[in-house]
Design a protein around this motif. Structure first.
Motif, PDB file in Angstrom:
ATOM      1  N   TYR A  46      -3.506   2.584  11.645  1.00 59.81           N
ATOM      2  CA  TYR A  46      -4.297   3.787  11.872  1.00 59.81           C
ATOM      3  C   TYR A  46      -3.435   4.943  12.350  1.00 59.81           C
ATOM      4  CZ  TYR A  46      -8.403   0.766  11.657  1.00 59.81           C
ATOM      5  OH  TYR A  46      -9.373  -0.108  11.251  1.00 59.81           O
ATOM      6  N   ASP A  90      -7.935   6.911  12.734  1.00 55.80           N
ATOM      7  CA  ASP A  90      -8.214   7.314  11.356  1.00 55.80           C
ATOM      8  C   ASP A  90      -7.516   6.345  10.412  1.00 55.80           C
ATOM      9  OD1 ASP A  90      -7.489  10.377   9.446  1.00 55.80           O
ATOM     10  OD2 ASP A  90      -8.533   8.533   8.907  1.00 55.80           O
ATOM     11  N   ARG A  91      -8.267   5.730   9.511  1.00 56.23           N
ATOM     12  CA  ARG A  91      -7.677   4.790   8.548  1.00 56.23           C
ATOM     13  C   ARG A  91      -6.693   5.473   7.602  1.00 56.23           C
ATOM     14  NH1 ARG A  91     -13.148   3.109   7.878  1.00 56.23           N
ATOM     15  NH2 ARG A  91     -13.545   1.064   8.807  1.00 56.23           N
ATOM     16  N   ASP A 105     -12.515   7.393  12.244  1.00 55.20           N
ATOM     17  CA  ASP A 105     -13.429   6.263  12.082  1.00 55.20           C
ATOM     18  C   ASP A 105     -13.897   5.657  13.403  1.00 55.20           C
ATOM     19  OD1 ASP A 105     -11.055   5.828   9.705  1.00 55.20           O
ATOM     20  OD2 ASP A 105     -13.156   5.980   9.072  1.00 55.20           O
ATOM     21  N   TYR A 106     -13.052   5.695  14.411  1.00 59.55           N
ATOM     22  CA  TYR A 106     -13.377   5.073  15.699  1.00 59.55           C
ATOM     23  C   TYR A 106     -13.027   6.036  16.826  1.00 59.55           C
ATOM     24  CZ  TYR A 106     -13.415   0.896  12.797  1.00 59.55           C
ATOM     25  OH  TYR A 106     -13.674  -0.007  11.803  1.00 59.55           O
TER      26      TYR A 106
END
Length: 123
Positions: A32, A99-100, A111-112
């Protein structure tokens, strides 16, 4: 799934320094890109800094360039934000995010998110 936990916030006088940490769970941390964002009371969340998966590429908002430094330690699953020459306008809740993809300035690309840590800079 990645869980993020920020720490290191607090109260500091203008001109002082703080280092924020963000610990990530899971064995895929190095997959990530990571970012730091902040949200002041009554304002939208804004980008602060981002670091690529390997730590070699970094990007900063103009408002913090030259004062803040983002870094990561993939062996410790942790990303840091070293903040120096703090100003009262830096007061906000600071969030780290994963972020992927490549790490951008856009909130919606991440994303998280962690739960945030409060930073208060007194004048």
């Amino acid at each position: 799934q990645v869980q993020l936990v920020e720490s290191g916030g607090g109260l500091v006088q203008a001109g002082g320094s703080l280092r924020l940490s963000c610990a990530a769970s899971g064995r895929t941390f190095s997959s990530y890109a990571m970012g730091w964002f902040r949200q002041a009371a009554g304002k939208e969340r804004e980008f602060v800094a981002a670091v690529g998966r390997g730590g070699g590429s970094t990007y900063y908002a103009d408002s913090v360039k030259g004062r803040f430094a983002i870094s990561r330690d993939n062996a410790k699953n942790t990303v840091y934000l070293q903040m120096s020459s703090l100003k009262p306008e830096d007061t906000a809740v600071y969030y780290c995010a994963a972020d992927r993809n490549y790490g951008t300035v856009r909130v919606n690309d991440y994303d998280y998110w962690g739960q945030g840590t409060q930073v208060t800079v007194s004048s």
